[in-house]
Design a protein around this motif. Structure first.
Motif, PDB file in Angstrom:
ATOM      1  N   GLY A 150       0.783  -1.230   0.000  1.00  0.00           N
ATOM      2  CA  GLY A 150       0.000   0.000   0.000  1.00  0.00           C
ATOM      3  C   GLY A 150       0.814   1.279   0.000  1.00  0.00           C
ATOM      4  N   ARG A 151       2.144   1.156  -0.084  1.00  0.00           N
ATOM      5  CA  ARG A 151       3.000   2.347  -0.085  1.00  0.00           C
ATOM      6  C   ARG A 151       3.762   2.432  -1.415  1.00  0.00           C
ATOM      7  NH1 ARG A 151       3.795   5.057   4.666  1.00  0.00           N
ATOM      8  NH2 ARG A 151       2.852   4.131   6.516  1.00  0.00           N
ATOM      9  N   HIS A 152       3.793   3.636  -1.977  1.00  0.00           N
ATOM     10  CA  HIS A 152       4.321   3.811  -3.324  1.00  0.00           C
ATOM     11  C   HIS A 152       5.331   4.955  -3.369  1.00  0.00           C
ATOM     12  CE1 HIS A 152       0.879   1.375  -4.808  1.00  0.00           C
ATOM     13  NE2 HIS A 152       0.256   1.962  -3.806  1.00  0.00           N
ATOM     14  N   TYR A 153       6.385   4.748  -4.156  1.00  0.00           N
ATOM     15  CA  TYR A 153       7.369   5.802  -4.418  1.00  0.00           C
ATOM     16  C   TYR A 153       7.644   5.785  -5.915  1.00  0.00           C
ATOM     17  CZ  TYR A 153      10.785   9.193  -2.822  1.00  0.00           C
ATOM     18  OH  TYR A 153      11.456  10.363  -2.566  1.00  0.00           O
ATOM     19  N   PHE A 154       7.651   6.962  -6.545  1.00  0.00           N
ATOM     20  CA  PHE A 154       7.753   7.009  -7.995  1.00  0.00           C
ATOM     21  C   PHE A 154       9.139   7.432  -8.450  1.00  0.00           C
ATOM     22  CE2 PHE A 154       3.305   7.339  -6.933  1.00  0.00           C
ATOM     23  CZ  PHE A 154       2.743   6.424  -7.799  1.00  0.00           C
ATOM     24  N   ASP A 155       9.592   6.798  -9.512  1.00  0.00           N
ATOM     25  CA  ASP A 155      10.929   7.011 -10.053  1.00  0.00           C
ATOM     26  C   ASP A 155      10.810   7.381 -11.529  1.00  0.00           C
ATOM     27  OD1 ASP A 155      13.603   6.945 -10.782  1.00  0.00           O
ATOM     28  OD2 ASP A 155      13.759   4.764 -10.739  1.00  0.00           O
ATOM     29  N   ALA A 156      11.216   8.613 -11.884  1.00  0.00           N
ATOM     30  CA  ALA A 156      11.297   9.033 -13.286  1.00  0.00           C
ATOM     31  C   ALA A 156      12.704   8.723 -13.771  1.00  0.00           C
ATOM     32  CB  ALA A 156      11.006  10.520 -13.412  1.00  0.00           C
ATOM     33  N   THR A 157      12.830   7.955 -14.839  1.00  0.00           N
ATOM     34  CA  THR A 157      14.133   7.417 -15.219  1.00  0.00           C
ATOM     35  C   THR A 157      14.237   7.201 -16.721  1.00  0.00           C
ATOM     36  OG1 THR A 157      15.648   5.538 -14.866  1.00  0.00           O
ATOM     37  CG2 THR A 157      13.289   5.068 -14.839  1.00  0.00           C
ATOM     38  N   ARG A 158      15.460   7.163 -17.217  1.00  0.00           N
ATOM     39  CA  ARG A 158      15.722   6.758 -18.599  1.00  0.00           C
ATOM     40  C   ARG A 158      15.849   5.239 -18.712  1.00  0.00           C
ATOM     41  NH1 ARG A 158      17.659  11.175 -21.616  1.00  0.00           N
ATOM     42  NH2 ARG A 158      18.328  12.965 -20.358  1.00  0.00           N
ATOM     43  N   ARG A 159      16.031   4.579 -17.573  1.00  0.00           N
ATOM     44  CA  ARG A 159      16.386   3.169 -17.584  1.00  0.00           C
ATOM     45  C   ARG A 159      15.171   2.247 -17.758  1.00  0.00           C
ATOM     46  NH1 ARG A 159      21.440   1.873 -14.768  1.00  0.00           N
ATOM     47  NH2 ARG A 159      22.660   3.805 -14.662  1.00  0.00           N
ATOM     48  N   PRO A 160      15.354   1.137 -18.463  1.00  0.00           N
ATOM     49  CA  PRO A 160      14.296   0.120 -18.497  1.00  0.00           C
ATOM     50  C   PRO A 160      14.237  -0.615 -17.168  1.00  0.00           C
ATOM     51  CG  PRO A 160      16.237  -0.680 -19.656  1.00  0.00           C
ATOM     52  CD  PRO A 160      16.520   0.754 -19.290  1.00  0.00           C
ATOM     53  N   LEU A 209      27.572  10.099  -9.988  1.00  0.00           N
ATOM     54  CA  LEU A 209      26.876  10.987  -9.061  1.00  0.00           C
ATOM     55  C   LEU A 209      25.389  10.962  -9.392  1.00  0.00           C
ATOM     56  CD1 LEU A 209      29.285  14.041  -9.368  1.00  0.00           C
ATOM     57  CD2 LEU A 209      28.989  12.670  -7.299  1.00  0.00           C
ATOM     58  N   PHE A 210      24.556  10.752  -8.376  1.00  0.00           N
ATOM     59  CA  PHE A 210      23.116  10.814  -8.610  1.00  0.00           C
ATOM     60  C   PHE A 210      22.671  12.270  -8.680  1.00  0.00           C
ATOM     61  CE2 PHE A 210      23.541   6.561  -6.739  1.00  0.00           C
ATOM     62  CZ  PHE A 210      22.934   5.827  -7.757  1.00  0.00           C
ATOM     63  N   SER A 211      21.747  12.550  -9.577  1.00  0.00           N
ATOM     64  CA  SER A 211      21.297  13.919  -9.792  1.00  0.00           C
ATOM     65  C   SER A 211      20.363  14.368  -8.676  1.00  0.00           C
ATOM     66  CB  SER A 211      20.616  14.046 -11.156  1.00  0.00           C
ATOM     67  OG  SER A 211      21.492  13.637 -12.185  1.00  0.00           O
ATOM     68  N   THR A 212      19.140  13.887  -8.688  1.00  0.00           N
ATOM     69  CA  THR A 212      18.169  14.209  -7.641  1.00  0.00           C
ATOM     70  C   THR A 212      17.473  12.912  -7.249  1.00  0.00           C
ATOM     71  OG1 THR A 212      16.555  14.786  -9.359  1.00  0.00           O
ATOM     72  CG2 THR A 212      17.774  16.593  -8.358  1.00  0.00           C
ATOM     73  N   PRO A 213      18.100  12.100  -6.391  1.00  0.00           N
ATOM     74  CA  PRO A 213      17.581  10.769  -6.093  1.00  0.00           C
ATOM     75  C   PRO A 213      16.262  10.743  -5.341  1.00  0.00           C
ATOM     76  CG  PRO A 213      19.495  11.257  -4.727  1.00  0.00           C
ATOM     77  CD  PRO A 213      19.410  12.342  -5.748  1.00  0.00           C
ATOM     78  N   GLY A 214      15.700  11.915  -5.058  1.00  0.00           N
ATOM     79  CA  GLY A 214      14.358  11.933  -4.501  1.00  0.00           C
ATOM     80  C   GLY A 214      13.289  11.735  -5.553  1.00  0.00           C
ATOM     81  N   MET A 215      13.672  11.853  -6.849  1.00  0.00           N
ATOM     82  CA  MET A 215      12.675  11.680  -7.901  1.00  0.00           C
ATOM     83  C   MET A 215      13.182  10.864  -9.090  1.00  0.00           C
ATOM     84  SD  MET A 215      12.520  15.340  -9.927  1.00  0.00           S
ATOM     85  CE  MET A 215      11.520  14.604 -11.204  1.00  0.00           C
ATOM     86  N   THR A 216      14.497  10.611  -9.162  1.00  0.00           N
ATOM     87  CA  THR A 216      15.045   9.876 -10.297  1.00  0.00           C
ATOM     88  C   THR A 216      16.303   9.116  -9.883  1.00  0.00           C
ATOM     89  OG1 THR A 216      15.940  10.085 -12.549  1.00  0.00           O
ATOM     90  CG2 THR A 216      16.405  11.877 -11.040  1.00  0.00           C
ATOM     91  N   ASP A 217      16.603   8.044 -10.623  1.00  0.00           N
ATOM     92  CA  ASP A 217      17.864   7.327 -10.389  1.00  0.00           C
ATOM     93  C   ASP A 217      18.920   7.738 -11.416  1.00  0.00           C
ATOM     94  OD1 ASP A 217      16.998   6.085 -12.712  1.00  0.00           O
ATOM     95  OD2 ASP A 217      16.813   4.082 -11.846  1.00  0.00           O
TER      96      ASP A 217
END
Length: 219
Positions: A30-40, A138-146
């Motif tokens: 029931g808990r969700h976190y969303f990741d916007a990414t270029r990766r498959p 280096l991760f860019s903004t790991p709160g929304m993308t990997d």
């Protein structure tokens, strides 16, 4: 302390447009976190084990290009149109790691050499120029993308700067001139937090300015 375990079975595709994807990382019931990414899905960072994480290749490379020709060294920056911002922003030569780059001895060095040539016209000569990895990932903004970038340093020596060109821009790339930054100008840009057009710049531009001023690039 261990965080929630995210497995491929817990990941659901929300959007897949080829160049951008959004995944729902269901890290608990029931808990969700969303990741916007270029990766498959199979390349998502969140589902990698520690060994895979340690060996992963970044999505892109940003280059700290320093001109050293006997005079005061200068940092090479340029203005590139950034579509999400809708403006030309001051930045560094940068680009995505292509699939074929990943089989190279150093994928990030190979990418850096190609991107510098495409965006500046300069052919890096590994026999006289210096090229090295500043930070492998280096991760860019790991709160929304990997999404991640490597930082690569390049010290150019004896190049004809009159041959600088942005004619190698590909696809949607759009440029509007170069800027050669000495230390005094770098300090000014850092202090102001704005470029000479009154616009904010990216964190990778900030990193390049700081690295240049620190003299860490000097052997």
């Amino acid at each position: 302390m261990e965080g929630p375990k995210i497995t491929k079975e817990k990941v659901k595709t929300v959007l897949d447009k080829g160049f951008i994807r959004v995944f729902d990382l269901q890290y608990e019931e029931g808990r969700h976190y969303f990741d916007a990414t270029r990766r498959p899905l199979e390349e998502l960072v969140s589902v990698k084990n520690e060994e895979e994480f340690a060996k992963m290749v970044p999505d892109a490379v940003s280059c700290v290009v320093i001109i050293e020709d006997g005079d005061e060294p200068k940092l090479l920056l340029s203005y590139e149109y950034r579509y999400p911002v809708g403006r030309f922003l001051l930045g560094v030569p940068a680009g995505l790691v292509d699939p074929e780059d990943k089989s190279a001895k150093s994928p990030v060095i190979t990418t850096a050499i190609r991107e510098i040539h495409e965006e500046t016209g300069i052919v890096v000569d590994e026999t006289k120029d210096e090229i090295f990895v500043i930070n492998p990932l280096l991760f860019s903004t790991p709160g929304m993308t990997d999404e991640s970038n490597a930082l690569v340093g390049v010290v150019l020596k004896g190049h004809d700067l009159s041959a600088l060109t942005q004619s190698g821009a590909e696809g949607q790339e759009c440029f509007d001139g170069f800027v050669l930054v000495d230390k005094a100008k770098a300090k000014e840009l850092l202090k102001n937090g704005l470029d000479d057009r009154g616009h904010y710049y990216s964190v990778y531009t900030w990193s390049a300015l700081m690295y240049f001023l620190s003299d860490m690039w000097k052997k």
